[in-house]
Design a protein around this motif. Structure first.
Motif, PDB file in Angstrom:
ATOM      1  N   SER A 188       3.204   7.642  -5.330  1.00 16.45           N
ATOM      2  CA  SER A 188       1.658   7.901  -4.740  1.00 16.45           C
ATOM      3  C   SER A 188       1.292   6.985  -3.460  1.00 16.45           C
ATOM      4  CB  SER A 188       0.785   7.620  -6.087  1.00 16.45           C
ATOM      5  OG  SER A 188       1.187   8.437  -7.105  1.00 16.45           O
ATOM      6  N   ASP A 189       0.090   7.472  -2.850  1.00 13.32           N
ATOM      7  CA  ASP A 189      -0.220   6.616  -1.906  1.00 13.32           C
ATOM      8  C   ASP A 189      -1.517   5.860  -2.292  1.00 13.32           C
ATOM      9  OD1 ASP A 189       1.304   7.312   0.609  1.00 13.32           O
ATOM     10  OD2 ASP A 189       0.867   9.187  -0.512  1.00 13.32           O
ATOM     11  N   PHE A 190      -2.249   6.559  -3.563  1.00 15.11           N
ATOM     12  CA  PHE A 190      -3.428   5.990  -3.914  1.00 15.11           C
ATOM     13  C   PHE A 190      -3.207   6.251  -5.580  1.00 15.11           C
ATOM     14  CE2 PHE A 190      -4.560   7.187   0.236  1.00 15.11           C
ATOM     15  CZ  PHE A 190      -5.349   6.178   0.729  1.00 15.11           C
ATOM     16  N   LEU A 191      -3.878   5.363  -6.332  1.00 15.86           N
ATOM     17  CA  LEU A 191      -4.238   5.576  -7.831  1.00 15.86           C
ATOM     18  C   LEU A 191      -5.545   5.462  -8.088  1.00 15.86           C
ATOM     19  CD1 LEU A 191      -1.457   2.969  -9.159  1.00 15.86           C
ATOM     20  CD2 LEU A 191      -1.270   5.266  -8.615  1.00 15.86           C
ATOM     21  N   LEU A 192      -5.902   6.555  -8.714  1.00 13.94           N
ATOM     22  CA  LEU A 192      -7.460   6.795  -9.035  1.00 13.94           C
ATOM     23  C   LEU A 192      -7.805   6.591 -10.195  1.00 13.94           C
ATOM     24  CD1 LEU A 192     -10.157   8.448  -8.045  1.00 13.94           C
ATOM     25  CD2 LEU A 192      -9.126  10.574  -8.942  1.00 13.94           C
ATOM     26  N   LEU A 193      -9.244   5.923 -10.357  1.00 16.05           N
ATOM     27  CA  LEU A 193      -9.871   5.516 -11.435  1.00 16.05           C
ATOM     28  C   LEU A 193     -11.330   6.005 -11.304  1.00 16.05           C
ATOM     29  CD1 LEU A 193     -10.016   3.871 -14.208  1.00 16.05           C
ATOM     30  CD2 LEU A 193     -10.729   1.924 -12.727  1.00 16.05           C
ATOM     31  N   HIS A 194     -11.975   6.752 -12.487  1.00 19.39           N
ATOM     32  CA  HIS A 194     -13.138   7.258 -12.251  1.00 19.39           C
ATOM     33  C   HIS A 194     -13.779   7.099 -13.986  1.00 19.39           C
ATOM     34  CE1 HIS A 194     -16.464   9.925 -12.047  1.00 19.39           C
ATOM     35  NE2 HIS A 194     -16.753   9.447 -10.636  1.00 19.39           N
ATOM     36  N   PRO A 218     -12.292  -0.699 -17.899  1.00 19.94           N
ATOM     37  CA  PRO A 218     -11.160   0.297 -18.118  1.00 19.94           C
ATOM     38  C   PRO A 218      -9.774  -0.183 -18.134  1.00 19.94           C
ATOM     39  CG  PRO A 218     -12.447   1.120 -16.173  1.00 19.94           C
ATOM     40  CD  PRO A 218     -12.929  -0.271 -16.456  1.00 19.94           C
ATOM     41  N   SER A 219      -9.168   0.248 -19.413  1.00 13.49           N
ATOM     42  CA  SER A 219      -7.693  -0.310 -19.606  1.00 13.49           C
ATOM     43  C   SER A 219      -6.733  -0.097 -18.464  1.00 13.49           C
ATOM     44  CB  SER A 219      -7.131  -0.089 -20.835  1.00 13.49           C
ATOM     45  OG  SER A 219      -7.151   1.186 -20.885  1.00 13.49           O
ATOM     46  N   LYS A 220      -7.204   1.129 -17.952  1.00  7.93           N
ATOM     47  CA  LYS A 220      -6.175   1.711 -16.927  1.00  7.93           C
ATOM     48  C   LYS A 220      -6.207   0.862 -15.529  1.00  7.93           C
ATOM     49  CE  LYS A 220      -4.120   5.069 -17.384  1.00  7.93           C
ATOM     50  NZ  LYS A 220      -2.858   5.326 -17.713  1.00  7.93           N
ATOM     51  N   LEU A 221      -7.223   0.116 -15.232  1.00  7.16           N
ATOM     52  CA  LEU A 221      -7.302  -0.597 -14.177  1.00  7.16           C
ATOM     53  C   LEU A 221      -6.025  -1.745 -14.295  1.00  7.16           C
ATOM     54  CD1 LEU A 221      -8.963  -1.689 -11.830  1.00  7.16           C
ATOM     55  CD2 LEU A 221     -10.122  -2.961 -13.350  1.00  7.16           C
ATOM     56  N   PHE A 222      -5.773  -2.361 -15.542  1.00  7.98           N
ATOM     57  CA  PHE A 222      -4.692  -3.354 -15.446  1.00  7.98           C
ATOM     58  C   PHE A 222      -3.322  -2.647 -15.074  1.00  7.98           C
ATOM     59  CE2 PHE A 222      -8.224  -4.816 -17.885  1.00  7.98           C
ATOM     60  CZ  PHE A 222      -8.320  -6.071 -17.551  1.00  7.98           C
ATOM     61  N   GLU A 223      -3.307  -1.449 -15.768  1.00  9.86           N
ATOM     62  CA  GLU A 223      -1.946  -0.637 -15.274  1.00  9.86           C
ATOM     63  C   GLU A 223      -1.788  -0.491 -14.070  1.00  9.86           C
ATOM     64  OE1 GLU A 223      -0.528   3.655 -16.563  1.00  9.86           O
ATOM     65  OE2 GLU A 223      -0.917   2.060 -18.455  1.00  9.86           O
ATOM     66  N   TYR A 224      -2.701   0.002 -13.479  1.00 14.62           N
ATOM     67  CA  TYR A 224      -2.433   0.576 -11.728  1.00 14.62           C
ATOM     68  C   TYR A 224      -2.218  -0.710 -10.982  1.00 14.62           C
ATOM     69  CZ  TYR A 224      -4.587   5.050 -12.325  1.00 14.62           C
ATOM     70  OH  TYR A 224      -5.116   6.491 -12.701  1.00 14.62           O
ATOM     71  N   ALA A 225      -2.616  -1.970 -11.411  1.00 18.51           N
ATOM     72  CA  ALA A 225      -2.913  -3.167 -10.625  1.00 18.51           C
ATOM     73  C   ALA A 225      -1.546  -3.881 -10.419  1.00 18.51           C
ATOM     74  CB  ALA A 225      -3.926  -4.366 -11.064  1.00 18.51           C
ATOM     75  N   ALA A 226      -0.529  -3.377 -11.297  1.00 25.78           N
ATOM     76  CA  ALA A 226       0.746  -3.879 -11.269  1.00 25.78           C
ATOM     77  C   ALA A 226       1.684  -3.161 -10.207  1.00 25.78           C
ATOM     78  CB  ALA A 226       1.487  -3.575 -12.537  1.00 25.78           C
ATOM     79  N   PHE A 227       1.084  -2.214  -9.514  1.00 26.17           N
ATOM     80  CA  PHE A 227       1.741  -1.496  -8.282  1.00 26.17           C
ATOM     81  C   PHE A 227       0.976  -1.957  -6.923  1.00 26.17           C
ATOM     82  CE2 PHE A 227       2.527   0.578 -12.384  1.00 26.17           C
ATOM     83  CZ  PHE A 227       3.652   1.220 -11.926  1.00 26.17           C
ATOM     84  N   ASP A 228       1.970  -1.536  -5.954  1.00 27.08           N
ATOM     85  CA  ASP A 228       1.552  -1.995  -4.777  1.00 27.08           C
ATOM     86  C   ASP A 228       0.706  -1.020  -3.879  1.00 27.08           C
ATOM     87  OD1 ASP A 228       3.816  -0.892  -4.741  1.00 27.08           O
ATOM     88  OD2 ASP A 228       4.664  -1.531  -2.836  1.00 27.08           O
ATOM     89  N   LYS A 229      -0.260  -0.418  -4.806  1.00 25.10           N
ATOM     90  CA  LYS A 229      -0.797   1.093  -4.429  1.00 25.10           C
ATOM     91  C   LYS A 229      -2.468   0.385  -4.203  1.00 25.10           C
ATOM     92  CE  LYS A 229       2.926   3.222  -4.727  1.00 25.10           C
ATOM     93  NZ  LYS A 229       3.508   3.917  -3.606  1.00 25.10           N
ATOM     94  N   PRO A 230      -3.269   1.059  -3.324  1.00 20.26           N
ATOM     95  CA  PRO A 230      -4.578   0.836  -3.203  1.00 20.26           C
ATOM     96  C   PRO A 230      -5.198   1.523  -4.146  1.00 20.26           C
ATOM     97  CG  PRO A 230      -4.099   2.231  -1.513  1.00 20.26           C
ATOM     98  CD  PRO A 230      -2.778   1.687  -1.902  1.00 20.26           C
ATOM     99  N   ILE A 231      -6.254   0.959  -5.099  1.00 16.09           N
ATOM    100  CA  ILE A 231      -6.814   1.569  -6.162  1.00 16.09           C
ATOM    101  C   ILE A 231      -8.283   2.098  -5.743  1.00 16.09           C
ATOM    102  CG2 ILE A 231      -8.019   1.113  -8.576  1.00 16.09           C
ATOM    103  CD1 ILE A 231      -5.773  -1.043  -8.963  1.00 16.09           C
ATOM    104  N   VAL A 232      -8.228   3.504  -6.085  1.00 12.56           N
ATOM    105  CA  VAL A 232      -9.594   4.317  -5.393  1.00 12.56           C
ATOM    106  C   VAL A 232     -10.232   4.262  -6.907  1.00 12.56           C
ATOM    107  CG1 VAL A 232     -10.639   6.297  -4.675  1.00 12.56           C
ATOM    108  CG2 VAL A 232      -8.278   5.656  -4.058  1.00 12.56           C
ATOM    109  N   ALA A 233     -11.488   3.510  -7.021  1.00 15.92           N
ATOM    110  CA  ALA A 233     -12.129   3.178  -8.310  1.00 15.92           C
ATOM    111  C   ALA A 233     -13.654   3.629  -7.955  1.00 15.92           C
ATOM    112  CB  ALA A 233     -12.224   1.850  -8.868  1.00 15.92           C
TER     113      ALA A 233
END
Length: 388
Positions: A289-295, A307-322
C-alpha cells in the motif's frame, strides 16, 4: 488465586477484543504463581459473518481452562448481537456458577460483558477488574439520536445498567484517556490507562519494497460498520481521486452491503472489497500500500475513543490517512509524524490532502517501541494480579 477471565472475543477470532485479551491472558500465565488458576469464558469465533474458523470448545491445562461458547451467527446487526450475547450471558453464568473465584476480570466494549462480570463478582462477593474499550451509553444515544421514542427509554435502561456495573468495580482500566472525564462520576474505583498496542507479529516489520507505480493504493482493514462510516467517504473520495488511486477495503460488517450499493450507484470502479484475511496475509497487503486509511463516523461518542487499528497501522512505514476527531486526533498529533488528518466525513479535505501529499515511507518515530503490546500487557497483568 482463581481468576475468572470474561471476554466475548478471544483467539482464534479476528478482532480488537481478541487481539487484546489473548496476549493479556498469556502474560497472566507468565506472572502467576503455581497455585494460581484462570478460567476463560469466551465465544467461538463470531466477529465476522464471512470469517469461519473453529476454536477448541474446551481447553484444559494445569493452570487454566478455556470454555468457548457457540453463539448464533450474526451479521453485526443490533438485534443479531443482542441474540448472540444472550446465549453467551446465560451460558457464562451457568459455567461460572460451578466455580468459586477470587477475582473477576471482564473486558467489555458494549457494556454487557462488564455487566456480566459485575453480576458474578457481586454474587460471589469478590473484586471486579473492568477493562473498558468503549462507552456504550454514549454510543447508543448517538445511534438513536433521531429516534426519541427509543433513545430516551434506552438511555434510562442502559444508564441504570452502567451505574450498577461501574459502581461495583474495584479497578477500571480505560483504553483511551478520552474516557477520563466521563468516568469521573465513579469515584470508588482505582483507574488505569493501559491502551491497545502493537502485537509481536507487527514488530520489526521489514521496510516495504513496493515499487513506484502510477497508481497509489489506499488500504483499509477492519470492521465495516456504522461506527466506521466508510460509506460516507470512500465512494465519493474514490470518485474524486480517479484512476490514479485505488482503494482496497478488507473486512466485513453490517454496513458492507450499503458501501457496495453506494459504489455501484456512483459507478465507482477503483475500489476493491475483500473479506477478512489472516494477519500474516494482512502484512502483505499493508506493505503493498501507499496509504493506510482509518475513519470513524461523525458521532459525539467517537470523540473520546482511541481506535486500536491506529496502533497496527503505525508499525508500518506508510502514511496514515485518519478521519477522526476529538481525543484520537489529539493522540495522532502528539505521537505520530507520518499522517494526513481530516475531520470525519470531510471528503473534500481528505482528497485535497492526499493529492498534495509529498511524503512516503517514513517510520513513525519511536512509537513502535513505546506502544509494543507485550510491554503494555506486562504492566496490565501485574495490576490485575494486585487487585485482591
Amino acid at each position: 488465586m482463581k481468576i475468572l477471565f470474561l471476554t466475548f472475543y478471544f483467539e482464534p477470532d479476528l478482532c480488537a477484543g481478541s487481539f487484546r485479551n489473548t496476549p493479556l491472558f498469556r502474560e497472566l500465565l507468565q506472572q502467576m504463581d503455581e497455585k494460581d488458576w484462570i478460567h476463560v469464558i469466551t465465544t467461538q469465533p463470531n466477529r465476522y459473518h464471512s470469517f469461519h474458523v473453529e476454536g477448541q470448545a474446551r481447553e484444559i491445562s494445569d493452570n487454566y481452562r478455556i470454555d468457548r461458547i457457540r453463539v448464533p451467527e450474526h451479521k453485526s446487526g443490533f438485534i443479531d448481537q443482542v441474540r448472540s450475547f444472550r446465549v453467551f450471558y446465560n451460558e457464562a453464568l451457568r459455567l461460572a456458577g460451578k466455580e468459586r473465584y477470587d477475582l473477576v476480570y471482564a473486558s467489555s466494549s458494549r457494556l454487557f460483558t462488564a455487566f456480566l462480570g459485575r453480576r458474578i463478582a457481586g454474587k460471589q462477593r469478590i473484586p471486579l477488574y473492568l477493562d473498558i474499550r468503549d462507552i456504550f451509553v454514549d454510543t447508543i444515544k448517538d445511534v438513536f439520536k433521531k429516534r426519541k421514542m427509543i433513545r430516551i427509554p434506552a438511555g434510562i435502561c442502559f444508564g441504570w445498567i452502567e451505574r450498577y456495573t461501574f459502581a461495583g468495580a474495584k479497578h477500571i482500566n480505560l483504553v483511551s484517556e478520552g474516557f477520563k472525564t466521563y468516568f469521573e462520576k465513579y469515584r470508588k474505583s482505582v483507574y488505569s490507562y493501559f491502551t491497545n498496542g502493537i502485537d509481536d507479529i507487527f514488530l520489526d516489520v521489514p521496510k516495504s519494497t513496493r515499487q513506484v507505480s502510477g497508481v497509489k493504493i489506499i488500504t483499509y482493514a477492519g470492521n465495516i460498520g456504522s461506527g466506521q462510516g466508510l460509506e460516507k467517504v470512500i465512494p465519493m473520495a474514490a470518485q474524486k481521486l480517479g484512476d490514479r488511486y485505488f482503494f482496497r477495503i478488507i473486512g466485513d460488517g453490517g454496513m458492507k452491503a450499503l458501501l457496495k450499493d453506494k459504489l455501484e450507484e456512483l459507478g465507482v470502479h477503483n475500489v476493491e472489497l475483500l473479506n477478512p484475511v489472516s494477519r500474516e496475509k494482512l502484512i502483505g497487503y499493508y506493505n503493498d500500500s501507499d496509504f493506510l486509511l482509518l475513519h470513524l463516523n461523525d458521532l459525539e461518542a467517537f470523540k473520546k475513543v482511541l481506535p486500536s487499528k491506529l496502533f497496527e497501522y503505525a508499525a508500518f512505514d506508510k502514511p496514515i490517512v485518519a478521519g477522526v476527531g476529538g481525543y484520537a486526533s489529539q493522540f495522532i498529533q502528539e505521537n505520530l509524524s507520518n499522517y494526513i488528518l481530516f475531520a470525519p466525513t470531510d471528503v473534500e479535505s481528505m482528497v485535497e490532502q492526499i493529492l498534495k501529499f509529498d511524503g512516503g515511507g517514513e517510520k513513525q518515530g519511536d512509537f513502535v517501541k513505546r506502544f509494543a503490546r507485550k510491554n503494555i500487557m506486562k504492566e496490565m497483568a501485574r495490576s490485575i494480579l494486585e487487585c485482591r
